[in-house]
Write a protein that holds these residues in place. Structure first.
Motif, PDB file in Angstrom:
ATOM      1  N   SER A   2       0.935  -1.480   0.015  1.00 32.02           N
ATOM      2  CA  SER A   2      -0.006  -0.350  -0.115  1.00 32.02           C
ATOM      3  C   SER A   2       0.789   1.368  -0.236  1.00 32.02           C
ATOM      4  O   SER A   2       1.831   1.255   0.250  1.00 32.02           O
ATOM      5  CB  SER A   2      -0.833   0.233   0.882  1.00 32.02           C
ATOM      6  N   TRP A  16     -13.374  -9.093   6.165  1.00 32.01           N
ATOM      7  CA  TRP A  16     -12.334  -9.433   5.708  1.00 32.01           C
ATOM      8  C   TRP A  16     -11.651 -10.900   5.842  1.00 32.01           C
ATOM      9  O   TRP A  16     -10.400 -11.298   4.817  1.00 32.01           O
ATOM     10  CB  TRP A  16     -11.473  -8.160   5.936  1.00 32.01           C
ATOM     11  N   GLY A  23      -6.929  -9.935  -0.200  1.00 33.23           N
ATOM     12  CA  GLY A  23      -7.061  -9.387  -1.320  1.00 33.23           C
ATOM     13  C   GLY A  23      -7.099  -8.124  -1.480  1.00 33.23           C
ATOM     14  O   GLY A  23      -7.428  -6.989  -1.726  1.00 33.23           O
ATOM     15  N   MET A  24      -8.930  -7.616  -1.074  1.00 32.82           N
ATOM     16  CA  MET A  24      -9.476  -6.773  -1.246  1.00 32.82           C
ATOM     17  C   MET A  24      -9.403  -5.645  -0.488  1.00 32.82           C
ATOM     18  O   MET A  24      -9.304  -4.546  -0.513  1.00 32.82           O
ATOM     19  CB  MET A  24     -10.681  -7.158  -1.052  1.00 32.82           C
ATOM     20  N   ASN A  26      -5.829  -5.506   0.881  1.00 32.48           N
ATOM     21  CA  ASN A  26      -4.655  -4.863   0.020  1.00 32.48           C
ATOM     22  C   ASN A  26      -5.032  -4.073  -1.006  1.00 32.48           C
ATOM     23  O   ASN A  26      -4.759  -2.988  -1.531  1.00 32.48           O
ATOM     24  CB  ASN A  26      -3.806  -6.049  -0.377  1.00 32.48           C
ATOM     25  N   ARG A  27      -5.945  -3.917  -1.919  1.00 35.01           N
ATOM     26  CA  ARG A  27      -6.933  -3.229  -2.580  1.00 35.01           C
ATOM     27  C   ARG A  27      -6.246  -1.881  -2.463  1.00 35.01           C
ATOM     28  O   ARG A  27      -6.714  -0.941  -2.328  1.00 35.01           O
ATOM     29  CB  ARG A  27      -8.097  -3.448  -3.643  1.00 35.01           C
ATOM     30  N   TYR A  28      -7.749  -2.297  -1.270  1.00 34.28           N
ATOM     31  CA  TYR A  28      -8.245  -1.180  -0.309  1.00 34.28           C
ATOM     32  C   TYR A  28      -7.047  -0.401   0.319  1.00 34.28           C
ATOM     33  O   TYR A  28      -7.428   0.790   0.910  1.00 34.28           O
ATOM     34  CB  TYR A  28      -9.090  -0.351   0.630  1.00 34.28           C
ATOM     35  N   GLY A  30      -3.878   0.034  -0.358  1.00 35.48           N
ATOM     36  CA  GLY A  30      -2.690   0.866  -0.867  1.00 35.48           C
ATOM     37  C   GLY A  30      -3.585   2.136  -1.974  1.00 35.48           C
ATOM     38  O   GLY A  30      -2.940   2.958  -2.332  1.00 35.48           O
ATOM     39  N   MET A  31      -5.072   2.631  -1.656  1.00 31.93           N
ATOM     40  CA  MET A  31      -5.667   3.903  -2.256  1.00 31.93           C
ATOM     41  C   MET A  31      -5.202   4.845  -1.472  1.00 31.93           C
ATOM     42  O   MET A  31      -5.841   4.845  -0.660  1.00 31.93           O
ATOM     43  CB  MET A  31      -7.300   3.265  -2.225  1.00 31.93           C
ATOM     44  N   GLU A  69     -17.799   2.063  -0.105  1.00 30.22           N
ATOM     45  CA  GLU A  69     -16.371   1.690  -0.371  1.00 30.22           C
ATOM     46  C   GLU A  69     -15.940   2.568   0.989  1.00 30.22           C
ATOM     47  O   GLU A  69     -15.047   2.407   0.920  1.00 30.22           O
ATOM     48  CB  GLU A  69     -16.650   2.368  -1.693  1.00 30.22           C
ATOM     49  N   TRP A  73     -13.028   1.070   2.643  1.00 26.67           N
ATOM     50  CA  TRP A  73     -11.776   1.746   3.327  1.00 26.67           C
ATOM     51  C   TRP A  73     -11.448   3.091   4.434  1.00 26.67           C
ATOM     52  O   TRP A  73     -10.670   2.131   4.623  1.00 26.67           O
ATOM     53  CB  TRP A  73     -11.639   3.142   1.950  1.00 26.67           C
TER      54      TRP A  73
END
Length: 87
Positions: A2, A16, A23-24, A26-28, A30-31, A69, A73
């Protein structure tokens, strides 16, 4: 990894810990907030927009999706902050 240098390798608490949740998360992780839908609005502004939206409009669906979302996050950001405090 991230933007804050955090990568979840095992499931975290809450929704989670389901299949694919790491995985989800980790996606959030990095946002940046600005890249979320309605990311320029504060949490309070987004909540107020949902409250004031016409219940029959398609805009309400977009606002509710943005709020979902945002909550996801924020949940990941809380997990990151909690792990940093515990370290």
């Amino acid at each position: 990894m991230s933007a804050r240098g955090h990568l979840f390798t095992k499931p975290i608490a809450g929704h989670w810990n389901s299949d694919g949740g790491t995985g989800m998360a980790n996606r959030y992780a990095g946002m940046k907030r600005e890249y979320l839908a309605y990311g320029q609005r504060s949490d309070l502004e987004l909540a107020n927009d949902i409250f004031l939206a016409d219940r029959g409009s398609f805009e309400l669906i977009a606002l509710q999706t943005a709020a979902k979302e945002r909550i996801r996050w924020l949940s990941v950001q809380l997990a990151i902050a909690s792990s940093e405090v515990a370290a």
